[in-house]
Design an enzyme around this catalytic site. Sequence first.
Site, mmCIF file in Angstrom:
data_model
loop_
_atom_site.group_PDB
_atom_site.id
_atom_site.type_symbol
_atom_site.label_atom_id
_atom_site.label_comp_id
_atom_site.label_asym_id
_atom_site.label_seq_id
_atom_site.Cartn_x
_atom_site.Cartn_y
_atom_site.Cartn_z
ATOM 1 N N GLU A 1 13.293 99.590 23.354
ATOM 2 C CA GLU A 1 12.448 100.660 22.820
ATOM 3 C C GLU A 1 10.958 100.376 22.997
ATOM 4 O O GLU A 1 10.166 101.292 23.227
ATOM 5 C CB GLU A 1 12.774 100.909 21.342
ATOM 6 C CG GLU A 1 14.085 101.638 21.107
ATOM 7 C CD GLU A 1 15.320 100.748 21.274
ATOM 8 O OE1 GLU A 1 15.160 99.506 21.363
ATOM 9 O OE2 GLU A 1 16.434 101.273 21.335
ATOM 10 N N HIS B 1 22.682 104.415 11.913
ATOM 11 C CA HIS B 1 22.630 105.745 12.532
ATOM 12 C C HIS B 1 22.332 106.799 11.478
ATOM 13 O O HIS B 1 22.762 107.940 11.603
ATOM 14 C CB HIS B 1 23.950 106.071 13.247
ATOM 15 C CG HIS B 1 24.213 105.218 14.442
ATOM 16 N ND1 HIS B 1 24.719 103.937 14.351
ATOM 17 C CD2 HIS B 1 24.034 105.431 15.766
ATOM 18 C CE1 HIS B 1 24.852 103.412 15.552
ATOM 19 N NE2 HIS B 1 24.432 104.297 16.438
#
Lengths: 336, 453
Positions: free
Chosen positions: A69, A138
């Site tokens: 990321e 998540h």
Amino acid sequence: MAVSSPTQTTQLMNNVDAVRATLYDAMKNDPRTVILGEDVGARGNVFLITKDFSKEFGPQRVIDTPIAEASIVGIAVGMAMEGLRPIAEIQFADFIYPAFNQIVGEAAKTRYRSNGEYTCPLVIRTPYGGGVRGALSHSVSIEALFYHVPGLKILAPAFPADVKGLLNAAIDDPDPVLFLEHKKTYRLIKGEVPDGHYTIPIGKANVLKEGTALTVVSYGLYVHWALEAAQQLADEGISVEVIDLRSIRPMDKTAILQSVEKTRKLLIVHEDNKFGGIGAEISAMVAEEALFSLDAPIRRHCAPDVPAMGYAEPLEHEYMSSPAKIADAMRELARF
Amino acid sequence: MATTITMPQLGETVTEGTVAQWLKKPGDSVEKYEAFVEVSTDKVNAEVPSPVTGTLREVLVKEGETVATGTPIAVIDEVGAATQSNAHGTEPTQQVADAAAAPPKPSNGSTAHVPAAAAPAPARPAELDIAGLEAALRVASPAVRKLAREHRIDIRALQGSGANGRVTAQDVLTAAQMGPAAAVGQAIAVGTNFGATGAPAKPPTHAAPASGGTSTYGEPIPGTTIPLNQARRIIAQRMVESKHTAPHAWSMVEVDVTNLWKWRQREKDKFDHETGGLKLTMLPFFIRAVVESLAAFPLMNARFTDEGIYVNKEVNIGIAIGLATNLVVPVVKHADQLSIKGLAVASAQLIDKARRNKLGVDDLAGGTFTVNNNGSNGSIASAPIINGGQAGIVTMEAMVKRPVVTADDAIAIRSIMNVCLSLDHRVVDGYVASGFLADLKRRLEAMGPTGIL
């Protein structure tokens, strides 16, 4: 809703459709637009938002990145500074932490650091939020972590038409925008979306329902639940005003203050943890600006102060709110 | 430690009080600020709050008994004081803490009995019933304070509709619609006001919970208590306030309104026709004469303040209107700038609004002097209570035909109306007041069929 032309035709879409359609138009209409992220190319994004984009626009503009990321955002910052219009995707907001330095330390400070010589017209899209049994990695809400940072805009639309209007505004914006998409609303929420290009101004909240007894400010999934709860209360004779922030930062102070001055009571509802959350800033702002309009303490109905929602269903239910829990919070404040 | 409670002085001029009802019995616990006895004077019923938290040990005066102010009426064993005197900081026993934390009990509650000798078993303040205390202390939110200030409402007099009896912003707004304190007293002369008659008003929505029976103001049932609604509480409070702060003096003149009556008779059909059905009463003529007299005697259009006598710039005349369940005093603004016809229309509109329960805050605010048409039911003399914050109030009593000795010593049948004045003796003395009344009389008697509406 601020759409460019009221005579435009509309399409019924869910939030995934709205994101996809907007990205597609951006890719189609502006060759500077680049999409990069994990699985955005061949896989077409885990929610199939960019399905077939790679075929149509090529791997040069729809870039599959490694699971890294910091690199995704770091590369995108460089692209943006040098004239491209990158739309970076963090596959799940839970994975954004490695990019914290690139977002906070680089993107948000570019304009200031270069004395306006460089800007960073970067959009970082990421699905966030719970209610889908996503457990610890998540489900998170990350907005508060970036909320503190000047130079960064944070959007969290709840309706398809707002998704399109605000994503367009984010893409047009000359500075970095963190664009949050609540994953539970992706296919759950449907609505008419005007055709063609339009923008919704960043920093404008939307009063979804007018009321007199109290103001509820929310964003994301909980906007829908707050509306549902407000409807329940309407049946009980309690008139609740519901405001969808849409823009988390900049905050629409005017809309909040106008409403609080009318109803004199404020309930902030969000999925993120209460401590140091968005509600804290809204509370402080209202306390500073409208203390003498308040007829009750400001209330925040938010997640408990625990690290995450568990995988087990009862734990997720405990962590998340619900229309019934929001209705209870509304009733309690109305009774005060 | 025992605290002796004495008969309070409920106002500057009050010298004695009657114990109307003991709200607590000996042995009952009582919270600081909780009402434990109801005391009445000739005009007022007031609940007396306890100055301390403790147990009512003894009542010294029976219900119905009247004693001078300052006479001991009860002894309360104080709980809080014991805490302070307990140098060793002994932990309170749970029993006592529970008792102290018990919510206020109805007068015959027998639980939470704290033995009189429980002095060394204190309750710490942290263990008090905070919700109960808040109710007693009338915790007011910033919005409530602001609204109360704006509308000049005394929130202590309101029945709170919020949690724990809290006065909410809406309660203040409701009270403001009943009439702001600037026009204090919606209510003039309770009991003697028959004013302009009105249709029954809809009872206010924030009525106090019924306490046994379903007795209402409209249908009083003997032997039951009618719960105080907001309007009644406010009227009561403002009556008490006015009577207790403004020393009332009273005077009356007889006014020969024969010619005025003739004038009104001559004009009324035309007026009715011109205005599409409004009735021309004696009221606008009277108000016109009053504003002219106020112009001649501006001290009567003034109010007493701690800084001095404030002489009002505007002349805004309140009209007392009696409704079935309450009394409202809408205000004709700038009455000195209106003709008799203008006054007739303005007052008719206000009276109509009052009967339909449609008066807004603006209609009720800003009065500087009040007129009470008290004679419509035949009263020939009354002693009205001044609308708080004003210097005086005049009544129009019933017009009656009487044999009168005229200036040339003949006996004639004339229409006579008494006009009564209550004045705030802090603002003016008899010299000014009687001058004002004489002036008013002269103006009314000079009104006749040759005048212009």
